[in-house]
Write a protein that holds these residues in place. Sequence first.
Motif, PDB file in Angstrom:
ATOM      1  N   ALA A   9     -10.883   3.219  -2.532  1.00 54.72           N
ATOM      2  CA  ALA A   9     -10.911   1.936  -3.243  1.00 54.72           C
ATOM      3  C   ALA A   9      -9.584   1.220  -3.046  1.00 54.72           C
ATOM      4  N   ILE A  11      -7.047  -1.593  -4.485  1.00 54.71           N
ATOM      5  CA  ILE A  11      -6.721  -2.302  -5.723  1.00 54.71           C
ATOM      6  C   ILE A  11      -5.493  -3.163  -5.471  1.00 54.71           C
ATOM      7  N   GLU A  47     -11.873  -3.014  -5.581  1.00 58.87           N
ATOM      8  CA  GLU A  47     -11.954  -3.032  -7.042  1.00 58.87           C
ATOM      9  C   GLU A  47     -12.379  -4.414  -7.522  1.00 58.87           C
ATOM     10  N   ILE A  67     -15.399   3.307  -9.341  1.00 55.77           N
ATOM     11  CA  ILE A  67     -14.373   3.956  -8.519  1.00 55.77           C
ATOM     12  C   ILE A  67     -14.240   5.420  -8.926  1.00 55.77           C
ATOM     13  N   CYS A  71     -15.223   7.330  -5.601  1.00 55.92           N
ATOM     14  CA  CYS A  71     -14.105   7.290  -4.654  1.00 55.92           C
ATOM     15  C   CYS A  71     -13.231   8.537  -4.716  1.00 55.92           C
ATOM     16  N   GLY A  74      -7.613   6.027  -4.605  1.00 55.64           N
ATOM     17  CA  GLY A  74      -7.337   4.632  -4.887  1.00 55.64           C
ATOM     18  C   GLY A  74      -6.054   4.228  -4.176  1.00 55.64           C
ATOM     19  N   LEU A  90      -7.784   4.942 -14.493  1.00 58.15           N
ATOM     20  CA  LEU A  90      -8.407   5.946 -13.624  1.00 58.15           C
ATOM     21  C   LEU A  90      -8.010   7.377 -13.961  1.00 58.15           C
ATOM     22  N   LEU A  97      -3.931   8.377  -6.567  1.00 60.42           N
ATOM     23  CA  LEU A  97      -3.527   7.030  -6.219  1.00 60.42           C
ATOM     24  C   LEU A  97      -2.341   7.057  -5.258  1.00 60.42           C
TER      25      LEU A  97
END
Length: 298
Positions: A9, A11, A47, A67, A71, A74, A90, A97
């Motif tokens: 994803a 963002i 996102e 997400i 996913c 991120g 998240l 991430l």
Amino acid sequence: MKTLFRQVALIGKYHAVAGGAAAAGNRAALEDIAQFLAGEGCDVAIEHDTATTSGITGYPVLDVPGIGAKCDLGLVVGGDGTMLGIGRQLARFGVPLIGINQGRLGFITDIPLDRYRQVLSPMLRGEHEEDRRSLIDSCVMRDGECVFKALAMNDVVVNRGATSGMVELRVEVDGHFVANQRADGLIVATPTGSTAYSLSAGGPLLHPANPTWVLVPIAPHTLSNRPIVLPDSGEIAIELVAGRDASANFDMQSLASLLHGDRILVRRSEHQARFLHPRGWTYYDTLRKKLHWNEGGS
């Protein structure tokens, strides 16, 4: 070698105004990164708020629960504020991430935009370091009821009003009275937040591996009121005893106006944010670069 992260994803900055120069730059960066990820074998989604702000089309659009459900990774393009916002949301899904910084080096978005290809490619193949960060669960109790709840990654701050004098705060830890403090305010910071407001108020740097918080008074009336490092396994209660127009801030994004007798309860969240960094990364590298250690002088 194939990517370990099949579903990724993207963002971006939430506050870039559509049609403005910032939004245009954000969109160009996101489109370039999306094409790169596709070339690395990733299935890319955008996102929801990022897609709305940037106007990017041609990719699936997912909200935060989507997400979390679909996913493996991120990829956050922006700054620390963007990472904090999505990191809080998240954390409960356990999605790792990676942060790509569009401006100056951030404390938690540490990959420069102009070098993302050479840094990100090996990370997608598994060459990375994982860094877990604790979060704070907070609520404002009024007459025995929780009237406001928030999750914070950096800090919880009780502040005096903009035009009023000091506040008086009663502080307890695990039900034990600590002190009544008269000050401009009080900060409860995680190790992640120790490099934010807490640092400017005279608090220490906390390594993120430490299961601790730091309690930092803001401009205390009594100079012997000093920052104190506490285990994050307990509960901190802060009661507003006196002072007008006081407020509670959670990562400086959520706000609750306080009344006398209100109690802010601070506990460790059951969830953690997961950050991935390039192989060989250490927290000390970030401090050295961000705080400009070892520069100048002889």
